[in-house]
Motif scaffolding. Structure first.
Motif, mmCIF file in Angstrom:
data_model
loop_
_atom_site.group_PDB
_atom_site.id
_atom_site.type_symbol
_atom_site.label_atom_id
_atom_site.label_comp_id
_atom_site.label_asym_id
_atom_site.label_seq_id
_atom_site.Cartn_x
_atom_site.Cartn_y
_atom_site.Cartn_z
ATOM 1 N N ALA A 89 0.803 -1.233 0.000
ATOM 2 C CA ALA A 89 0.000 0.000 0.000
ATOM 3 C C ALA A 89 0.831 1.276 0.000
ATOM 4 O O ALA A 89 0.355 2.327 0.384
ATOM 5 N N ALA A 90 2.098 1.224 -0.449
ATOM 6 C CA ALA A 90 2.907 2.435 -0.528
ATOM 7 C C ALA A 90 2.395 3.338 -1.642
ATOM 8 O O ALA A 90 2.168 2.898 -2.761
ATOM 9 N N THR A 91 2.192 4.614 -1.341
ATOM 10 C CA THR A 91 1.808 5.590 -2.365
ATOM 11 C C THR A 91 2.937 6.563 -2.661
ATOM 12 O O THR A 91 2.943 7.207 -3.709
ATOM 13 N N ASN A 92 3.859 6.715 -1.716
ATOM 14 C CA ASN A 92 5.110 7.432 -1.956
ATOM 15 C C ASN A 92 6.226 6.408 -1.785
ATOM 16 O O ASN A 92 6.114 5.505 -0.955
ATOM 17 N N MET A 93 7.307 6.545 -2.528
ATOM 18 C CA MET A 93 8.291 5.481 -2.503
ATOM 19 C C MET A 93 9.641 5.992 -2.979
ATOM 20 O O MET A 93 9.728 6.917 -3.784
ATOM 21 N N THR A 94 10.702 5.386 -2.456
ATOM 22 C CA THR A 94 12.045 5.611 -2.957
ATOM 23 C C THR A 94 12.725 4.264 -3.169
ATOM 24 O O THR A 94 12.673 3.402 -2.285
ATOM 25 N N LEU A 95 13.334 4.068 -4.320
ATOM 26 C CA LEU A 95 14.136 2.887 -4.605
ATOM 27 C C LEU A 95 15.593 3.327 -4.657
ATOM 28 O O LEU A 95 15.915 4.374 -5.218
ATOM 29 N N ARG A 96 16.497 2.510 -4.096
ATOM 30 C CA ARG A 96 17.914 2.865 -4.068
ATOM 31 C C ARG A 96 18.756 1.607 -4.268
ATOM 32 O O ARG A 96 18.522 0.592 -3.660
ATOM 33 N N TYR A 97 19.738 1.699 -5.141
ATOM 34 C CA TYR A 97 20.639 0.587 -5.333
ATOM 35 C C TYR A 97 21.931 1.060 -5.968
ATOM 36 O O TYR A 97 22.003 2.133 -6.569
ATOM 37 N N MET A 156 25.483 4.776 -8.062
ATOM 38 C CA MET A 156 24.380 4.705 -7.111
ATOM 39 C C MET A 156 23.168 5.375 -7.733
ATOM 40 O O MET A 156 23.245 6.515 -8.207
ATOM 41 N N ILE A 157 22.049 4.670 -7.762
ATOM 42 C CA ILE A 157 20.823 5.171 -8.372
ATOM 43 C C ILE A 157 19.742 5.322 -7.302
ATOM 44 O O ILE A 157 19.526 4.426 -6.492
ATOM 45 N N HIS A 158 19.066 6.461 -7.294
ATOM 46 C CA HIS A 158 17.862 6.662 -6.494
ATOM 47 C C HIS A 158 16.709 6.992 -7.439
ATOM 48 O O HIS A 158 16.867 7.818 -8.343
ATOM 49 N N ILE A 159 15.566 6.382 -7.229
ATOM 50 C CA ILE A 159 14.342 6.763 -7.916
ATOM 51 C C ILE A 159 13.350 7.175 -6.832
ATOM 52 O O ILE A 159 12.962 6.359 -5.996
ATOM 53 N N VAL A 160 12.984 8.432 -6.815
ATOM 54 C CA VAL A 160 12.154 8.990 -5.754
ATOM 55 C C VAL A 160 10.783 9.328 -6.320
ATOM 56 O O VAL A 160 10.666 10.082 -7.280
ATOM 57 N N VAL A 213 20.577 -2.702 -2.121
ATOM 58 C CA VAL A 213 19.234 -2.508 -2.662
ATOM 59 C C VAL A 213 18.279 -2.168 -1.522
ATOM 60 O O VAL A 213 18.121 -2.947 -0.573
ATOM 61 N N ALA A 214 17.650 -1.019 -1.595
ATOM 62 C CA ALA A 214 16.730 -0.590 -0.544
ATOM 63 C C ALA A 214 15.483 0.019 -1.160
ATOM 64 O O ALA A 214 15.525 0.613 -2.245
ATOM 65 N N ALA A 215 14.362 -0.151 -0.465
ATOM 66 C CA ALA A 215 13.108 0.485 -0.854
ATOM 67 C C ALA A 215 12.497 1.110 0.391
ATOM 68 O O ALA A 215 12.427 0.473 1.442
ATOM 69 N N PHE A 216 12.079 2.352 0.265
ATOM 70 C CA PHE A 216 11.540 3.116 1.386
ATOM 71 C C PHE A 216 10.079 3.468 1.098
ATOM 72 O O PHE A 216 9.750 3.884 -0.016
ATOM 73 N N PRO A 217 9.193 3.354 2.094
ATOM 74 C CA PRO A 217 7.783 3.692 1.890
ATOM 75 C C PRO A 217 7.525 5.193 2.032
ATOM 76 O O PRO A 217 6.509 5.627 2.566
#
Length: 235
Positions: A89-97, A156-160, A213-217
């Motif tokens: 149910a995440a509506t905001n998110m950040t992916l990092r790797y 290092m890539i972040h997708i916010v 590899v990380a994902a943030f809600p």
């Protein structure tokens, strides 16, 4: 947590900021470091662990100073699968790797929410030497494409994603490289697994090295993205 190899924690009793400590400070829902020495269990620092499949090569040379060993993917069906409850149910998110591709040919899957029977999922992938984030809702794809990045250099890539504001930003090594709009949606689902490296729907497998590899809600700020890059020596 992987015993004895968490950078900073065993060295200075946690007093020194590291990529590990700064990642944990941002409350990730998923944090796979790919530092496991062997086996098929992908240790998750914050919850249920994942599974390495199809012969991913572990214990490769670290991708940043002071980091853990990393994993090498060679395409095919190689993937790390993470339990479905993560990011529900995440509506905001950040992916990092951190990635170091060994090939930039065609589509290669990075991190995706993967279940073909569900109406909601996403794909973070390479398209040649570019990055794409694909939102899929009700069978309709919305593609946000980033600028070309240096695909053969450790990166290092972040997708916010700020779903409420309808924005998505791509960062490379702490610097924003692309910003565009993307409609608000739910990026999680209780029945969808997360996968890194391969999409069971048929997209090409990732070829290259990967770690952290990380994902943030939540949608991390530009300042926090920069801190992560600085802790890995990328900015």
């Amino acid at each position: 947590m992987i015993p004895g190899i968490v950078a900073g924690a065993a060295i200075d009793s946690g007093s020194l900021a590291t990529l590990y400590s700064e990642t944990i400070a941002d409350s990730p829902a998923l944090y796979l470091r790919f530092g496991d020495p062997s086996g098929t269990t992908a240790t998750n620092e914050v919850g249920a662990s994942g599974t390495y499949s199809a012969g991913i090569a572990l214990a490769q040379t670290a991708l940043y100073p002071g980091g853990l060993t990393c994993a090498l993917f060679t395409g095919g069906t190689q993937a790390v699968t993470i339990p479905a409850s993560t990011l529900t149910a995440a509506t905001n998110m950040t992916l990092r790797y951190i990635v170091k591709p060994t090939s930039v040919s065609g589509f290669q899957m990075l991190l995706c929410r993967d279940n073909l029977a569900s109406p909601r999922k996403f794909q973070s992938r390479m398209n040649g030497a570019s990055l794409e984030f694909v939102k899929i809702s009700g069978g309709v794809e919305t593609i946000s494409k980033a600028s070309v990045f240096a695909a053969n250099v450790t990166t290092m890539i972040h997708i916010v994603i700020n779903g409420g504001a309808g924005t998505i930003k791509f960062y490379q090594d702490g610097t924003e490289i692309h910003s565009t709009t993307i409609g608000a949606t739910d990026y999680g689902d209780a029945v969808q697994d997360l996968r890194f490296g391969y999409n069971a729907g048929g997209a090409a497998g990732y070829n290259g090295y990967a770690s952290e590899v990380a994902a943030f809600p939540s949608a991390l700020s530009a300042a926090r993205v920069l801190v992560h890059a600085q802790m890995g020596g990328f900015a």
